[in-house]
Design a protein around this motif. Structure first.
Motif, PDB file in Angstrom:
ATOM      1  N   PRO A  33       0.829  -1.205   0.000  1.00  0.00           N
ATOM      2  CA  PRO A  33       0.000   0.000   0.000  1.00  0.00           C
ATOM      3  C   PRO A  33       0.867   1.260   0.000  1.00  0.00           C
ATOM      4  O   PRO A  33       1.889   1.324   0.680  1.00  0.00           O
ATOM      5  N   GLY A  34       0.470   2.203  -0.834  1.00  0.00           N
ATOM      6  CA  GLY A  34       1.216   3.456  -0.963  1.00  0.00           C
ATOM      7  C   GLY A  34       2.115   3.495  -2.178  1.00  0.00           C
ATOM      8  O   GLY A  34       2.522   4.567  -2.622  1.00  0.00           O
ATOM      9  N   ASP A  35       2.472   2.328  -2.741  1.00  0.00           N
ATOM     10  CA  ASP A  35       3.298   2.289  -3.949  1.00  0.00           C
ATOM     11  C   ASP A  35       2.546   2.920  -5.117  1.00  0.00           C
ATOM     12  O   ASP A  35       1.325   2.821  -5.220  1.00  0.00           O
ATOM     13  N   ILE A  36       3.293   3.560  -6.006  1.00  0.00           N
ATOM     14  CA  ILE A  36       2.747   4.071  -7.256  1.00  0.00           C
ATOM     15  C   ILE A  36       3.150   3.074  -8.343  1.00  0.00           C
ATOM     16  O   ILE A  36       4.336   2.778  -8.497  1.00  0.00           O
ATOM     17  N   ILE A  37       2.161   2.557  -9.064  1.00  0.00           N
ATOM     18  CA  ILE A  37       2.420   1.528 -10.070  1.00  0.00           C
ATOM     19  C   ILE A  37       2.000   1.982 -11.462  1.00  0.00           C
ATOM     20  O   ILE A  37       1.195   2.910 -11.608  1.00  0.00           O
ATOM     21  N   PHE A  38       2.559   1.306 -12.469  1.00  0.00           N
ATOM     22  CA  PHE A  38       2.149   1.478 -13.853  1.00  0.00           C
ATOM     23  C   PHE A  38       1.528   0.169 -14.309  1.00  0.00           C
ATOM     24  O   PHE A  38       2.010  -0.911 -13.964  1.00  0.00           O
ATOM     25  N   TYR A  39       0.449   0.269 -15.076  1.00  0.00           N
ATOM     26  CA  TYR A  39      -0.220  -0.925 -15.583  1.00  0.00           C
ATOM     27  C   TYR A  39      -0.825  -0.638 -16.942  1.00  0.00           C
ATOM     28  O   TYR A  39      -1.035   0.516 -17.313  1.00  0.00           O
ATOM     29  N   SER A  40      -1.079  -1.686 -17.685  1.00  0.00           N
ATOM     30  CA  SER A  40      -1.653  -1.571 -19.016  1.00  0.00           C
ATOM     31  C   SER A  40      -3.069  -1.002 -18.928  1.00  0.00           C
ATOM     32  O   SER A  40      -3.817  -1.325 -18.009  1.00  0.00           O
ATOM     33  N   LYS A  41      -3.438  -0.173 -19.884  1.00  0.00           N
ATOM     34  CA  LYS A  41      -4.746   0.473 -19.899  1.00  0.00           C
ATOM     35  C   LYS A  41      -5.904  -0.511 -19.809  1.00  0.00           C
ATOM     36  O   LYS A  41      -6.926  -0.231 -19.204  1.00  0.00           O
ATOM     37  N   PHE A  42      -5.748  -1.676 -20.391  1.00  0.00           N
ATOM     38  CA  PHE A  42      -6.842  -2.637 -20.430  1.00  0.00           C
ATOM     39  C   PHE A  42      -6.725  -3.721 -19.370  1.00  0.00           C
ATOM     40  O   PHE A  42      -7.419  -4.719 -19.411  1.00  0.00           O
ATOM     41  N   SER A  43      -5.832  -3.538 -18.403  1.00  0.00           N
ATOM     42  CA  SER A  43      -5.682  -4.503 -17.298  1.00  0.00           C
ATOM     43  C   SER A  43      -6.710  -4.222 -16.218  1.00  0.00           C
ATOM     44  O   SER A  43      -7.170  -3.100 -16.050  1.00  0.00           O
ATOM     45  N   GLY A  44      -7.026  -5.232 -15.476  1.00  0.00           N
ATOM     46  CA  GLY A  44      -7.848  -5.056 -14.293  1.00  0.00           C
ATOM     47  C   GLY A  44      -9.330  -4.903 -14.567  1.00  0.00           C
ATOM     48  O   GLY A  44      -9.811  -5.045 -15.678  1.00  0.00           O
ATOM     49  N   MET A  45     -10.017  -4.597 -13.465  1.00  0.00           N
ATOM     50  CA  MET A  45     -11.469  -4.479 -13.491  1.00  0.00           C
ATOM     51  C   MET A  45     -11.847  -3.273 -12.625  1.00  0.00           C
ATOM     52  O   MET A  45     -11.350  -3.136 -11.506  1.00  0.00           O
ATOM     53  N   GLU A  46     -12.678  -2.393 -13.153  1.00  0.00           N
ATOM     54  CA  GLU A  46     -13.111  -1.229 -12.378  1.00  0.00           C
ATOM     55  C   GLU A  46     -14.229  -1.599 -11.424  1.00  0.00           C
ATOM     56  O   GLU A  46     -15.109  -2.397 -11.749  1.00  0.00           O
ATOM     57  N   TYR A  47     -14.181  -0.993 -10.240  1.00  0.00           N
ATOM     58  CA  TYR A  47     -15.189  -1.230  -9.204  1.00  0.00           C
ATOM     59  C   TYR A  47     -15.587   0.121  -8.628  1.00  0.00           C
ATOM     60  O   TYR A  47     -14.714   0.890  -8.213  1.00  0.00           O
ATOM     61  N   HIS A  48     -16.877   0.428  -8.631  1.00  0.00           N
ATOM     62  CA  HIS A  48     -17.382   1.695  -8.110  1.00  0.00           C
ATOM     63  C   HIS A  48     -17.889   1.483  -6.689  1.00  0.00           C
ATOM     64  O   HIS A  48     -18.692   0.577  -6.441  1.00  0.00           O
ATOM     65  N   PHE A  49     -17.404   2.325  -5.754  1.00  0.00           N
ATOM     66  CA  PHE A  49     -17.804   2.208  -4.352  1.00  0.00           C
ATOM     67  C   PHE A  49     -17.737   3.587  -3.707  1.00  0.00           C
ATOM     68  O   PHE A  49     -16.708   4.269  -3.790  1.00  0.00           O
ATOM     69  N   ASN A  50     -18.835   4.006  -3.076  1.00  0.00           N
ATOM     70  CA  ASN A  50     -18.903   5.308  -2.388  1.00  0.00           C
ATOM     71  C   ASN A  50     -18.428   6.461  -3.276  1.00  0.00           C
ATOM     72  O   ASN A  50     -17.590   7.261  -2.884  1.00  0.00           O
ATOM     73  N   ASP A  51     -18.935   6.529  -4.489  1.00  0.00           N
ATOM     74  CA  ASP A  51     -18.617   7.590  -5.437  1.00  0.00           C
ATOM     75  C   ASP A  51     -17.145   7.643  -5.841  1.00  0.00           C
ATOM     76  O   ASP A  51     -16.660   8.677  -6.289  1.00  0.00           O
ATOM     77  N   LYS A  52     -16.409   6.555  -5.642  1.00  0.00           N
ATOM     78  CA  LYS A  52     -15.021   6.470  -6.087  1.00  0.00           C
ATOM     79  C   LYS A  52     -14.900   5.272  -7.015  1.00  0.00           C
ATOM     80  O   LYS A  52     -15.657   4.323  -6.932  1.00  0.00           O
ATOM     81  N   VAL A  53     -13.922   5.329  -7.902  1.00  0.00           N
ATOM     82  CA  VAL A  53     -13.664   4.232  -8.823  1.00  0.00           C
ATOM     83  C   VAL A  53     -12.327   3.594  -8.451  1.00  0.00           C
ATOM     84  O   VAL A  53     -11.304   4.275  -8.365  1.00  0.00           O
ATOM     85  N   TYR A  54     -12.350   2.299  -8.204  1.00  0.00           N
ATOM     86  CA  TYR A  54     -11.148   1.548  -7.879  1.00  0.00           C
ATOM     87  C   TYR A  54     -10.888   0.575  -9.025  1.00  0.00           C
ATOM     88  O   TYR A  54     -11.818   0.093  -9.656  1.00  0.00           O
ATOM     89  N   THR A  55      -9.632   0.264  -9.277  1.00  0.00           N
ATOM     90  CA  THR A  55      -9.279  -0.720 -10.284  1.00  0.00           C
ATOM     91  C   THR A  55      -8.592  -1.884  -9.586  1.00  0.00           C
ATOM     92  O   THR A  55      -7.614  -1.692  -8.872  1.00  0.00           O
ATOM     93  N   ILE A  56      -9.103  -3.066  -9.785  1.00  0.00           N
ATOM     94  CA  ILE A  56      -8.530  -4.270  -9.198  1.00  0.00           C
ATOM     95  C   ILE A  56      -7.616  -4.889 -10.250  1.00  0.00           C
ATOM     96  O   ILE A  56      -8.056  -5.210 -11.356  1.00  0.00           O
ATOM     97  N   ILE A  57      -6.335  -5.040  -9.901  1.00  0.00           N
ATOM     98  CA  ILE A  57      -5.330  -5.498 -10.857  1.00  0.00           C
ATOM     99  C   ILE A  57      -4.566  -6.683 -10.284  1.00  0.00           C
ATOM    100  O   ILE A  57      -4.171  -6.662  -9.114  1.00  0.00           O
ATOM    101  N   ARG A  58      -4.335  -7.693 -11.113  1.00  0.00           N
ATOM    102  CA  ARG A  58      -3.480  -8.806 -10.699  1.00  0.00           C
ATOM    103  C   ARG A  58      -2.026  -8.329 -10.682  1.00  0.00           C
ATOM    104  O   ARG A  58      -1.625  -7.503 -11.508  1.00  0.00           O
ATOM    105  N   GLN A  59      -1.254  -8.848  -9.738  1.00  0.00           N
ATOM    106  CA  GLN A  59       0.144  -8.449  -9.648  1.00  0.00           C
ATOM    107  C   GLN A  59       0.887  -8.721 -10.960  1.00  0.00           C
ATOM    108  O   GLN A  59       1.740  -7.938 -11.369  1.00  0.00           O
ATOM    109  N   ALA A  60       0.538  -9.779 -11.642  1.00  0.00           N
ATOM    110  CA  ALA A  60       1.195 -10.126 -12.907  1.00  0.00           C
ATOM    111  C   ALA A  60       0.964  -9.065 -13.992  1.00  0.00           C
ATOM    112  O   ALA A  60       1.728  -8.994 -14.958  1.00  0.00           O
TER     113      ALA A  60
END
Length: 71
Positions: A33-60
């Motif tokens: 937690p706290g790390d800044i990461i780079f990931y492919s635009k089409f990686s992961g899955m967006e999740y909306h919660f409490n008016d915020k958007v989170y992206t769930i990404i596999r470490q790979a």
């Protein structure tokens, strides 16, 4: 052409799972937690919660971790 190449996305890590065993091999988490990461635009899955958007990404799917130099 290089202008059509996908640009990586940047995000701050909020939560990291525990890792575990996948296909008989131990998977250790190298982000925290706290790390800044780079990931492919089409990686992961967006999740909306409490008016915020989170992206769930596999470490790979993480392309890199931004490490800031200490001055």
């Amino acid at each position: 052409p290089s202008s059509s190449q996908e640009k990586p996305q940047m995000a701050k890590v909020i939560y990291v799972g525990e890792g575990g065993i996948i296909d008989g091999k131990e998977v250790k988490m190298y982000v925290k937690p706290g790390d800044i990461i780079f990931y492919s635009k089409f990686s992961g899955m967006e999740y909306h919660f409490n008016d915020k958007v989170y992206t769930i990404i596999r470490q790979a799917d993480i392309l890199g971790i931004l490490e800031e130099e200490n001055e």
